[in-house]
Design an enzyme around this catalytic site. Structure first.
Site, PDB file in Angstrom:
ATOM      1  N   ASP A  25       0.838  -1.203   0.000  1.00  0.00           N
ATOM      2  CA  ASP A  25       0.000   0.000   0.000  1.00  0.00           C
ATOM      3  C   ASP A  25       0.878   1.259   0.000  1.00  0.00           C
ATOM      4  O   ASP A  25       0.382   2.378  -0.052  1.00  0.00           O
ATOM      5  CB  ASP A  25      -1.021  -0.001   1.151  1.00  0.00           C
ATOM      6  CG  ASP A  25      -0.374   0.041   2.524  1.00  0.00           C
ATOM      7  OD1 ASP A  25       0.865  -0.082   2.615  1.00  0.00           O
ATOM      8  OD2 ASP A  25      -1.125   0.197   3.518  1.00  0.00           O
ATOM      9  N   SER A  26       2.207   1.053   0.003  1.00  0.00           N
ATOM     10  CA  SER A  26       3.130   2.168  -0.234  1.00  0.00           C
ATOM     11  C   SER A  26       2.892   2.752  -1.629  1.00  0.00           C
ATOM     12  O   SER A  26       3.379   3.839  -1.945  1.00  0.00           O
ATOM     13  CB  SER A  26       4.589   1.708  -0.109  1.00  0.00           C
ATOM     14  OG  SER A  26       4.821   0.567  -0.917  1.00  0.00           O
ATOM     15  N   ASP A  68      -1.184  -6.150  -0.195  1.00  0.00           N
ATOM     16  CA  ASP A  68      -1.311  -5.438   1.068  1.00  0.00           C
ATOM     17  C   ASP A  68      -2.761  -4.996   1.246  1.00  0.00           C
ATOM     18  O   ASP A  68      -3.320  -4.325   0.367  1.00  0.00           O
ATOM     19  CB  ASP A  68      -0.428  -4.179   0.980  1.00  0.00           C
ATOM     20  CG  ASP A  68       0.296  -3.890   2.258  1.00  0.00           C
ATOM     21  OD1 ASP A  68       0.036  -4.567   3.260  1.00  0.00           O
ATOM     22  OD2 ASP A  68       1.151  -2.972   2.246  1.00  0.00           O
ATOM     23  N   LYS A  70      -1.301  -9.284   3.101  1.00  0.00           N
ATOM     24  CA  LYS A  70      -0.558  -8.795   4.276  1.00  0.00           C
ATOM     25  C   LYS A  70      -1.461  -7.821   5.011  1.00  0.00           C
ATOM     26  O   LYS A  70      -2.183  -7.038   4.382  1.00  0.00           O
ATOM     27  CB  LYS A  70       0.736  -8.085   3.848  1.00  0.00           C
ATOM     28  CG  LYS A  70       1.461  -7.446   5.039  1.00  0.00           C
ATOM     29  CD  LYS A  70       2.855  -6.980   4.687  1.00  0.00           C
ATOM     30  CE  LYS A  70       2.931  -5.607   4.082  1.00  0.00           C
ATOM     31  NZ  LYS A  70       2.358  -4.519   4.918  1.00  0.00           N
ATOM     32  N   GLU A 114      -1.578  -5.287   8.819  1.00  0.00           N
ATOM     33  CA  GLU A 114      -0.754  -4.690   9.876  1.00  0.00           C
ATOM     34  C   GLU A 114      -1.370  -4.945  11.255  1.00  0.00           C
ATOM     35  O   GLU A 114      -2.591  -4.885  11.401  1.00  0.00           O
ATOM     36  CB  GLU A 114      -0.630  -3.174   9.642  1.00  0.00           C
ATOM     37  CG  GLU A 114       0.052  -2.826   8.327  1.00  0.00           C
ATOM     38  CD  GLU A 114       0.228  -1.319   8.136  1.00  0.00           C
ATOM     39  OE1 GLU A 114      -0.122  -0.526   9.034  1.00  0.00           O
ATOM     40  OE2 GLU A 114       0.741  -0.940   7.057  1.00  0.00           O
ATOM     41  N   GLU A 159       9.195  -3.927  10.600  1.00  0.00           N
ATOM     42  CA  GLU A 159       9.604  -2.642  10.018  1.00  0.00           C
ATOM     43  C   GLU A 159      10.152  -1.693  11.080  1.00  0.00           C
ATOM     44  O   GLU A 159       9.502  -1.423  12.099  1.00  0.00           O
ATOM     45  CB  GLU A 159       8.401  -2.001   9.297  1.00  0.00           C
ATOM     46  CG  GLU A 159       8.756  -0.665   8.653  1.00  0.00           C
ATOM     47  CD  GLU A 159       7.786  -0.227   7.569  1.00  0.00           C
ATOM     48  OE1 GLU A 159       6.875  -0.985   7.218  1.00  0.00           O
ATOM     49  OE2 GLU A 159       7.963   0.911   7.080  1.00  0.00           O
TER      50      GLU A 159
HETATM   51  O1  KIV Z   1       3.499  -1.049   1.623  1.00  0.00           O
HETATM   52  C1  KIV Z   1       4.642  -1.526   1.583  1.00  0.00           C
HETATM   53  O2  KIV Z   1       5.385  -1.351   0.617  1.00  0.00           O
HETATM   54  C2  KIV Z   1       5.078  -2.313   2.738  1.00  0.00           C
HETATM   55  C3  KIV Z   1       6.513  -2.720   2.791  1.00  0.00           C
HETATM   56  C4  KIV Z   1       7.384  -1.561   2.939  1.00  0.00           C
HETATM   57  C5  KIV Z   1       6.745  -3.735   3.826  1.00  0.00           C
HETATM   58  O3  KIV Z   1       4.306  -2.577   3.591  1.00  0.00           O
END
Ligand code: KIV
Length: 263
Positions: free
Chosen positions: A43-44, A82, A111, A113, A180
Site C-alpha cells: 500500500d506504499s 497489502d 498482508k 498490519e 519494520e
Molecule cells: O506497503 C509496503 O510497501 C510495505 C513494505 C514496505 C513492507 O508494507
C-alpha cells in the site's frame, strides 16, 4: 508459482528470503524473471505511485488494480497483496471478503498490519485458505498513533510486547511477518523465537529475509530516503537526462530523423 510452504522452507534451510514491492506489470515481470521470492503489492503505492503523504487514502479498488496487473506478469514469485486501511479492521467478515477479492485477481495471499488485535482475523482468513503475512513495528497505517516514522519496539517493555505479538501472529497462522523499523537486536530475538520467517525492512541483518520498496532502492522515489534504504541505482537521474535529451532533439529538429521514419 511459489508457495508459502516454499518460503517457510527457506527459513528452515537457513536461506535468505528476498522480497521487493511492485505496483505495475513491467516491474513485476523483471522481479519475477530475476527470481525475487515474494513480490509485495504494497500500500506504499499510495505514496510512491500516487503521491499521497501517507498510505491511508489508498482504496480497495486501487489496490485490486495494482494486484491484478502485477499478478498478470508473474510466473514464479509469491504475490502478496497489502490490505489497505479499513479493508480488514472493521470486522472479520469484511476482512474475509476483501482478502478473497485479492485472491480473485491473482494474489496468493494478503498482508495486514498489527499484532494481538488482528489475531482473530488472521486465524479466520487462514482457516478459510487465505495465506496471511503479518506486519509489526512501524506499521504505516498507524502513523497518527505513532506521531511520525519513529523506530518502534525500543526498550524492554515495548520489545517484549512485540515479541508477544509475533508469537500470537504465528499461532494465528501467519506464514511470515514483516518487521519494520525496529532495533536489530529485537529483530534477532523475534526471528529466533518463531518458526515462520521474519522479513525485515529497517530491522537489521538478523531477519530471515528482506523487503524494500522497489522505487526507493532504484533511486526513483526522491522525496524521502529512510536510512534503512540502500540505493542500487539512480533511475530518476537517468530518466531526467533521457527526457532532457529527447526535448532538446525534438526542439532542435534532430529527432525524428530518417532512421526513425518511413519511405
Ligand atoms: O506497503 C509496503 O510497501 C510495505 C513494505 C514496505 C513492507 O508494507
Amino acid at each position: 508459482m511459489k508457495t508459502v510452504d516454499a518460503v517457510i522452507a527457506k527459513k528452515k534451510a537457513g536461506e535468505k528470503i528476498v522480497s521487493l514491492t511492485a505496483y505495475d506489470f513491467i516491474s513485476a515481470r523483471i522481479l519475477d524473471e530475476v527470481g525475487i521470492d515474494i513480490i509485495l503489492v504494497g500500500d506504499s503505492a499510495a505514496n510512491v505511485f500516487a503521491g499521497e503523504k501517507t498510505t491511508l487514502p489508498i482504496t480497495m479498488e486501487e489496490m485490486l488494480y495494482h494486484t491484478k496487473v502485477v499478478a498478470r506478469a508473474v510466473k514464479n514469485s509469491l504475490v502478496i497483496a497489502d490490505m489497505p486501511f479499513l479493508s480488514y479492521q472493521v470486522s472479520v467478515e469484511t476482512a474475509v471478503y476483501n482478502a478473497g477479492r485479492f485472491l480473485q485477481v491473482g494474489a496468493c495471499g494478503v498482508k495486514l498490519e498489527g499484532g494481538k488485535p488482528m489475531a482473530q482475523t488472521v486465524k479466520r482468513l487462514v482457516d478459510l485458505g487465505i495465506p496471511v503475512m503479518g506486519h509489526l513495528g512501524l506499521t504505516p497505517q498507524s502513523i497518527h498513533k505513532f506521531g511520525g516514522y519513529k523506530t518502534q519496539g525500543v526498550g524492554e517493555e515495548a520489545g517484549a510486547r512485540m515479541l508477544e505479538d509475533a508469537k500470537l501472529l504465528e499461532s494465528a497462522g501467519c506464514f511470515s511477518i514483516v518487521l519494520e523499523k525496529i532495533p536489530r537486536e529485537l529483530a534477532r530475538r523475534i526471528t529466533g523465537a518463531i518458526n515462520i520467517p521474519t522479513i525485515g525492512i529497517g530491522a537489521g541483518p538478523y531477519c530471515d529475509g528482506q523487503v524494500l520498496v522497489l522505487h526507493d532502492m532504484l533511486g526513483l522515489f526522491e522525496e524521502f530516503t529512510p536510512r534503512f534504504v540502500k540505493r542500487y541505482a539512480s533511475l530518476s537521474e537517468e530518466m531526467r537526462n533521457a527526457v532532457k535529451q529527447y526535448k532538446k532533439e525534438v526542439e532542435g529538429g534532430i529527432f525524428p530523423d530518417e532512421e526513425h521514419s518511413f519511405d
